[in-house]
Scaffold this motif. Structure first.
Motif, PDB file in Angstrom:
ATOM      1  N   MET A  21       0.833  -1.194   0.000  1.00 56.92           N
ATOM      2  CA  MET A  21       0.000   0.000   0.000  1.00 56.92           C
ATOM      3  C   MET A  21       0.872   1.251   0.000  1.00 56.92           C
ATOM      4  SD  MET A  21      -3.217   1.005   2.420  1.00 56.92           S
ATOM      5  CE  MET A  21      -2.311   1.447   3.869  1.00 56.92           C
ATOM      6  N   MET A  22       1.890   1.263   0.833  1.00 57.46           N
ATOM      7  CA  MET A  22       2.766   2.439   0.880  1.00 57.46           C
ATOM      8  C   MET A  22       3.520   2.610  -0.425  1.00 57.46           C
ATOM      9  SD  MET A  22       4.171   2.669   4.818  1.00 57.46           S
ATOM     10  CE  MET A  22       5.571   1.688   4.487  1.00 57.46           C
ATOM     11  N   LYS A  23       3.829   1.522  -1.075  1.00 59.23           N
ATOM     12  CA  LYS A  23       4.620   1.577  -2.295  1.00 59.23           C
ATOM     13  C   LYS A  23       3.820   2.093  -3.486  1.00 59.23           C
ATOM     14  CE  LYS A  23       7.843  -1.495  -4.668  1.00 59.23           C
ATOM     15  NZ  LYS A  23       8.335  -2.870  -4.698  1.00 59.23           N
ATOM     16  N   TYR A  24       2.553   1.737  -3.574  1.00 59.39           N
ATOM     17  CA  TYR A  24       1.756   2.080  -4.750  1.00 59.39           C
ATOM     18  C   TYR A  24       0.634   3.084  -4.476  1.00 59.39           C
ATOM     19  CZ  TYR A  24       4.180  -1.877  -6.766  1.00 59.39           C
ATOM     20  OH  TYR A  24       5.149  -2.730  -7.204  1.00 59.39           O
ATOM     21  N   PHE A  26       0.107   5.257  -1.775  1.00 62.43           N
ATOM     22  CA  PHE A  26       0.468   6.571  -1.250  1.00 62.43           C
ATOM     23  C   PHE A  26       0.986   7.530  -2.324  1.00 62.43           C
ATOM     24  CE2 PHE A  26       1.087   5.135   3.435  1.00 62.43           C
ATOM     25  CZ  PHE A  26      -0.283   5.043   3.559  1.00 62.43           C
ATOM     26  N   PRO A  27       1.885   7.099  -3.217  1.00 65.64           N
ATOM     27  CA  PRO A  27       2.308   8.033  -4.265  1.00 65.64           C
ATOM     28  C   PRO A  27       1.149   8.487  -5.152  1.00 65.64           C
ATOM     29  CG  PRO A  27       3.858   6.238  -4.127  1.00 65.64           C
ATOM     30  CD  PRO A  27       2.708   5.884  -3.243  1.00 65.64           C
ATOM     31  N   LEU A  28       0.246   7.568  -5.450  1.00 65.04           N
ATOM     32  CA  LEU A  28      -0.913   7.950  -6.266  1.00 65.04           C
ATOM     33  C   LEU A  28      -1.824   8.910  -5.513  1.00 65.04           C
ATOM     34  CD1 LEU A  28      -1.788   4.546  -7.948  1.00 65.04           C
ATOM     35  CD2 LEU A  28      -0.663   6.528  -8.970  1.00 65.04           C
ATOM     36  N   SER A  29      -2.007   8.663  -4.217  1.00 67.06           N
ATOM     37  CA  SER A  29      -2.865   9.562  -3.440  1.00 67.06           C
ATOM     38  C   SER A  29      -2.238  10.950  -3.331  1.00 67.06           C
ATOM     39  CB  SER A  29      -3.148   8.979  -2.055  1.00 67.06           C
ATOM     40  OG  SER A  29      -1.960   8.907  -1.304  1.00 67.06           O
ATOM     41  N   TYR A  44       6.732  19.535  -7.612  1.00 71.28           N
ATOM     42  CA  TYR A  44       7.748  19.173  -6.623  1.00 71.28           C
ATOM     43  C   TYR A  44       7.488  17.766  -6.085  1.00 71.28           C
ATOM     44  CZ  TYR A  44      10.156  19.171  -2.108  1.00 71.28           C
ATOM     45  OH  TYR A  44      10.918  18.838  -1.032  1.00 71.28           O
ATOM     46  N   TRP A  45       6.249  17.494  -5.704  1.00 69.97           N
ATOM     47  CA  TRP A  45       5.901  16.172  -5.182  1.00 69.97           C
ATOM     48  C   TRP A  45       6.088  15.092  -6.244  1.00 69.97           C
ATOM     49  CZ3 TRP A  45       0.733  17.554  -2.311  1.00 69.97           C
ATOM     50  CH2 TRP A  45       1.033  18.058  -1.054  1.00 69.97           C
ATOM     51  N   ALA A  46       5.620  15.354  -7.456  1.00 67.40           N
ATOM     52  CA  ALA A  46       5.742  14.362  -8.522  1.00 67.40           C
ATOM     53  C   ALA A  46       7.222  14.123  -8.858  1.00 67.40           C
ATOM     54  CB  ALA A  46       4.982  14.818  -9.767  1.00 67.40           C
ATOM     55  N   GLY A  47       8.001  15.178  -8.899  1.00 61.48           N
ATOM     56  CA  GLY A  47       9.435  15.026  -9.153  1.00 61.48           C
ATOM     57  C   GLY A  47      10.124  14.239  -8.059  1.00 61.48           C
ATOM     58  N   GLY A  48       9.756  14.523  -6.829  1.00 58.72           N
ATOM     59  CA  GLY A  48      10.319  13.779  -5.699  1.00 58.72           C
ATOM     60  C   GLY A  48       9.976  12.299  -5.771  1.00 58.72           C
TER      61      GLY A  48
END
Length: 97
Positions: A21-24, A26-29, A44-48
């Motif tokens: 869940m954290m791997k997939y 959280f980044p999508l959320s 910034y978030w997407a680049g990070g």
């Protein structure tokens, strides 16, 4: 690294699901939430996230190479030890004749 230090058993299955869940998820959320913020913050978030994904892939490759090298070194050491043992046994047999 902390995944290797976890408890075995029932906790392991729960940890795997949490890690997935954290791997997939959280980044999508973060990307979904970022739609309502200014564009600079979203970029910034997407680049990070992109940098983090690249670093994770690279580190996993490095870890795999290190693990394979360690296994290879162990096999070589074991083979050398066995060869020395056999050579000693053969020289002892020749010495007894």
């Amino acid at each position: 690294m902390t995944q290797n230090l976890t408890q075995a058993g029932a906790d392991n299955a729960q940890m795997k699901s949490m890690n997935m869940m954290m791997k997939y998820v959280f980044p999508l959320s973060i990307l979904v939430i970022a739609r309502s913020y200014p564009a600079g913050l979203a970029i910034y978030w997407a680049g990070g996230q992109a940098i983090q994904i690249f670093l994770n892939i690279r580190m996993n490759k490095i870890r795999k190479e290190m693990r394979e090298k360690a296994e290879h070194d162990k096999l070589v050491a074991r083979a050398e030890k066995e060869l020395k043992r056999r050579l000693n046994a053969t020289s002892k047999l020749k010495g007894n004749r």
